[in-house]
Design an enzyme around this catalytic site. Structure first.
Site, PDB file in Angstrom:
ATOM      1  CB  SER A  70      -0.966  -0.043   1.193  1.00 52.30           C
ATOM      2  OG  SER A  70      -2.002   0.882   1.021  1.00 52.30           O
ATOM      3  CG  ASP A  91      -6.979  -2.050  -3.579  1.00 53.63           C
ATOM      4  OD1 ASP A  91      -7.629  -1.297  -2.826  1.00 53.63           O
ATOM      5  OD2 ASP A  91      -5.769  -2.286  -3.428  1.00 53.63           O
ATOM      6  CG  HIS A 143      -6.039  -2.183   0.054  1.00 56.87           C
ATOM      7  ND1 HIS A 143      -5.228  -1.550  -0.864  1.00 56.87           N
ATOM      8  CD2 HIS A 143      -5.506  -1.911   1.263  1.00 56.87           C
ATOM      9  CE1 HIS A 143      -4.247  -0.921  -0.230  1.00 56.87           C
ATOM     10  NE2 HIS A 143      -4.401  -1.123   1.060  1.00 56.87           N
TER      11      HIS A 143
END
Length: 697
Positions: A549, A635, A670
């Site tokens: 991320s 995501d 995600h």
């Protein structure tokens, strides 16, 4: 010599340049076409993804599978090891609330949690929600929890079956196990009950996946009739809804990464307009918890950089009535706070180590809970009841499995409730955990937590997985992680670099790793690699960097800045197309992220600031190490096209022959795979890449 041999020709994404000019500066993006124009709808129905984009992602997966084909057996072995360290038929220690105690359990062979309750002091368990049953027939499934009503008769539960984080809410009769007719779509994942159990409050995600509205739902009525309680007009703010332990207030929490505002509704009048506690002021943060007739407020107001705790009357909560009860202590960061009938408690961190502090609300006497290990993690769980002297906390270190304690705040007695079981066996004495400090470029020192077997040679020959994050003030805890033992057992040094951008050394550590100072994050990570190389914990030729991320942005940046210092890079759902994303204010997280990275739409200076480090924009003609990027098709946080575009550009620009790999999970978002053990398969895949690159297969 490369460990990747006889690879097929990698996919070459076609170039379709798209020009963009801002602040008099022109750029061209060759791979902008990978961004689906219908991304909002695609998150809810992945089947509508444009065929040319799907074909490219699938071609990348085919190439990735070929490159990693020789690790399949290793992946199975790693998965078996990791699964063997997890107790399959595990159960949480139930939390007492009124006549019951609530908990979760897993069954052998199951992937999803089961929610149960039992009588307060023990007895037969009643199953309330079977996650495995609800998961049947779904390629992705994630539960958001089960929230019971005040009278314990009903429960709100939610699920996401796309990976897009649009949650469906349902209401269950906890006695019969049957769901009511209420079905609420596109929510944030949970609800807060009104005390009478006839209605609840929830957050709705808008078409751009932002939690912009709070609604009040009355049981038995359609969602279309729900009353709008509050709408946040500023797209730059996140919003959530919660409740007090005494059920007398509903809290609406509105915040970005540097500013916050609370609005409250007394449950004595559910139709009342939400009342502002303190109007938002840029740079001022505060959090609210209830203490009976007062609120306790954790805030950085008045230059309290590392936060202080204030008290204010519940019926007059305005800032003019705030009174200091816990003073600001520079260098000691207060992380969170809780209040109970007789005690105020908070979790703080000093010199990188956490401790829990307890204050008697009547006498003001304080004492703390701390531990002696060189690096460890504490988790403050508190209690589900207000009138209690017993709270719950967890403790672990890189070598010590997690322990769960009940703690009596009056007698100061600790009761060990549970120690994490490692079914396949674990001897802490076989491992060493250390906290070392790497000198940074500007005189600062970067804490680095290490884990390795005591028989690992520290002569520069050991491979190392160096993990980093460094954003949003998030601190990576030095807690027990059974997965990384598979690396340590293969001679790896497992390292966590506590770099700027987190709050590991206080709030200033966060400020020194954001906005104009963002590059400190990247330099700190490289400094950690330099130190580990210099002190012979490992060597540059053996360091595999890993981050996900915002930590994936870190991976992209260090790959551009110092590719020669890393043997490989693992970037999970990497936020690498920073400039384009921050220029696209339709994306879910863009406006709320401007305080973290800058607003390149309005500010030329911030445009140039981001452009100078954005990994995608700074890919150059140089020899990159082997890189593994991982994305999720649905995501909403780091969209799939960021790693896809980055990999396409890296492969086009690199002057070396090391493979650049992209793995896109076509059934997840995600967080990757949703199941308890499915997630281990992804970790095993990532670790197999690290082991292969390190030449340890």
């Amino acid at each position: 010599m490369s460990v990747f041999k006889n690879l097929p020709t990698p996919p070459a994404a076609p170039k379709h340049p798209v020009a963009d000019t801002r602040h008099g500066i022109s750029r061209s993006d060759d791979y902008a076409w990978l961004r689906a124009d219908n991304w909002q709808a695609m998150f809810k129905d992945p089947s509508i993804l444009a065929p040319k984009i799907r074909a490219h992602l699938e071609a990348e997966n085919t190439y990735m599978n070929a490159a990693m084909a020789d690790t399949k057996e290793l992946q199975k072995v790693l998965f078996g090891e990791m699964k063997g360290r997890i107790k399959e038929d595990d159960s949480s220690v139930p939390v007492k609330d009124g006549p019951y105690a609530y908990g979760t359990l897993y069954v052998t062979g199951g992937e999803q949690p089961h929610y149960f309750r039992e009588a307060r002091n023990g007895g037969e368990r009643k199953l309330l929600l079977n996650g495995d049953k609800e998961n049947e027939g779904k390629s992705y499934f994630r539960l958001s929890g089960l929230d019971h009503s005040t009278d314990h008769s009903l429960g709100i539960w939610g699920y996401d079956d796309k990976g897009s984080e649009y949650f469906t809410l349902k209401v269950r009769n906890l006695e019969t196990g049957e769901d009511l007719s209420d079905v609420l779509e596109n929510t944030g994942g949970g609800g807060v009950w009104a005390p009478d159990g006839k209605s609840f409050f929830y957050t709705l995600q808008d078409e751009n996946h932002r939690p912009s509205k709070i609604y009040h739902h009355i049981l038995g009525t359609p969602q279309s009739q729900d009353r709008l309680v509050y709408e946040e007009e500023d797209a730059g703010f996140f919003m959530g809804v919660g409740g007090s332990l005494l059920d007398d207030y509903i809290f609406i929490d509105i915040h970005d990464h540097e500013t916050s505002e609370y609005r409250i509704i007394a449950t004595s009048d559910l139709t009342a307009e939400p009342k502002v506690v303190a109007v938002r002021e840029t740079g001022i943060e505060y959090e609210l918890t209830e203490g009976g007739d007062v609120f306790y407020i954790l805030t950085n107001d008045g230059d309290a950089k590392d936060f202080k705790i204030m008290e204010t009357p519940a019926d007059r909560p305005g800032k003019e009535n705030w009174r200091e009860v816990v003073a600001h202590k520079p260098g000691t960061l207060i992380l969170n706070h809780m209040a109970y009938a007789r005690h105020l408690i908070w979790l703080e961190r000093k010199d990188g180590l956490p401790r829990i502090v307890i204050r008697d609300r009547r006498t003001g006497e304080e004492h703390s809970i701390a531990f002696e290990e060189e690096a460890y993690s504490l988790g403050l769980q508190g209690a589900a009841e207000y009138d209690t002297d017993v709270i719950r906390f967890s403790y672990s270190s890189m070598t010590t499995p997690s322990q769960l304690f009940d703690y009596n705040m009056v007698t100061r007695e600790r009761t060990l409730l549970k120690t994490q079981e490692v079914p396949s066996g674990h001897n802490p004495a076989d491992y060493i955990t250390r906290r070392v400090f790497a000198p940074a470029w500007d005189g600062e020192t970067v804490p680095v937590t290490l884990l390795y077997r005591k028989d690992t040679p520290l002569d520069g020959t050991a491979p190392c997985l160096l993990y980093g994050y460094g954003a949003y003030g998030i601190t990576i805890p030095a807690g027990f992680n059974t997965n990384c033992l598979s690396l340590a057992d293969r001679g790896f040094v497992y390292a966590i670099a506590h770099i700027r951008g987190g709050k590991d050394k206080g709030f200033a550590w966060y400020e020194d790793g954001k906005m104009a100072k963002k590059t400190n994050t990247f330099k700190d990570f490289i400094a950690a690699a330099d130190y580990l190389n210099q002190e012979k914990f490992t060597s540059y030729a053996k360091i595999i960097a890993e981050g996900g991320s915002a930590g994936g942005m870190l991976m992209g940046a260090i790959a551009n800045m110092a590719p020669e210092k890393f043997a490989g890079v693992i970037a999970a759902v990497p936020f690498v197309d920073v400039l384009n994303t921050m220029l696209d204010d339709t994306l879910p997280l863009t406006p709320p992220e401007w305080p973290e990275w800058g607003n390149p739409i309005d500010s030329k200076q911030e445009y140039e600031q981001i452009a100078a480090y954005s990994p995608y924009d700074n890919v150059g003609e140089k020899a990159y190490p082997p890189i593994l990027a991982l994305g999720g098709l649905t995501d909403p946080r780091v969209t799939y096209w960021e790693p896809a575009k980055w990999v396409a550009k890296l492969r086009d620009k690199t002057t070396g022959d090391a493979p650049i790999l992209l793995k896109t999970n076509m059934d997840a978002g995600h967080g990757g795979a949703s199941g308890r053990f499915q997630r281990l398969e992804e970790v095993a895949f990532e670790y197999s890449f690290a082991i292969k690159v390190a030449g340890k297969m």
